[in-house]
Enzyme design. Structure first.
Site, PDB file in Angstrom:
ATOM      1  N   HIS A  88       0.851  -1.188   0.000  1.00  0.00           N
ATOM      2  CA  HIS A  88       0.000   0.000   0.000  1.00  0.00           C
ATOM      3  C   HIS A  88       0.889   1.241   0.000  1.00  0.00           C
ATOM      4  CE1 HIS A  88       1.024  -0.536   4.256  1.00  0.00           C
ATOM      5  NE2 HIS A  88       0.949   0.793   4.311  1.00  0.00           N
ATOM      6  N   HIS A 104       5.477   6.064  -0.972  1.00  0.00           N
ATOM      7  CA  HIS A 104       6.259   4.856  -1.258  1.00  0.00           C
ATOM      8  C   HIS A 104       5.470   3.608  -0.873  1.00  0.00           C
ATOM      9  CE1 HIS A 104       6.954   5.504   3.023  1.00  0.00           C
ATOM     10  NE2 HIS A 104       7.177   4.197   3.100  1.00  0.00           N
TER      11      HIS A 104
END
Length: 177
Positions: free
Chosen positions: A37, A120
């Protein structure tokens, strides 16, 4: 007491190629692809009343869907590597969504996030990994790119108290227009 965070989910067609980057660093704790995620806002451990306020505040978000893509693999920690991550190409829609959530969480009464936002996907957590091994890994895999993919919603996840990496429970989803 739930531990909450908001995030963007990673579709299977992107998670699959990312999972192929696993391995090559002894002692790394690789994140399972189903838990990949992009964190938007870490909320932390809150009581159930605050959790309800957070969920209600997130319901106020009215934004359009957008696209993101992966632009390389890198590490956090410089001389003492802590994590390997896939860098997400920032764009204005992503940055604005994250900033709006930051404002909403302050309004709920949560302290501001102390770090600058760097979108990220964490791939692995590292502990006592020699920097040379990380540098060797990145020299082979650091150039990874993905096609852009659609972000149709963001989600509110809860997690158990651990060192990160899942399992996560989907508490609520918020569609983007």
């Amino acid at each position: 007491m739930p531990r909450l965070f908001t995030a963007l989910e990673i579709p299977r067609e992107i998670a699959g190629p990312l999972a192929m980057l696993r391995g090559g660093i002894p002692g790394a704790r690789w994140i399972d692809p189903e838990f990949y995620h992009v964190t938007l806002r870490f909320i932390g451990d809150v009581d159930y009343a605050v959790a309800r306020d957070v969920a209600a505040a997130l319901d106020e978000v009215e934004r359009f869907g957008f696209e993101i893509g992966i632009d390389g693999v890198d590490q956090f920690g410089n001389h003492k590597p802590r994590a390997i991550f896939a860098a997400v190409k920032p764009n204005s829609a992503l940055i604005e969504l994250q900033a709006e959530q930051e404002r909403l969480m302050k309004r709920v009464g949560l302290p501001p996030e102390g770090r600058n936002y760097k979108p990220h996907i964490t791939l692995a957590r590292l502990r006592n990994t020699p920097p040379r091994q990380v540098a060797d890994y990145l020299s082979l895999r650091g150039y990874f790119r993905s096609p852009n993919f659609e972000v149709p919603r963001f989600v509110l996840f809860s997690s158990r108290d651990s060192v990160g990496g899942g399992p996560y429970t989907l508490e609520a989803s918020y569609p983007l227009m």
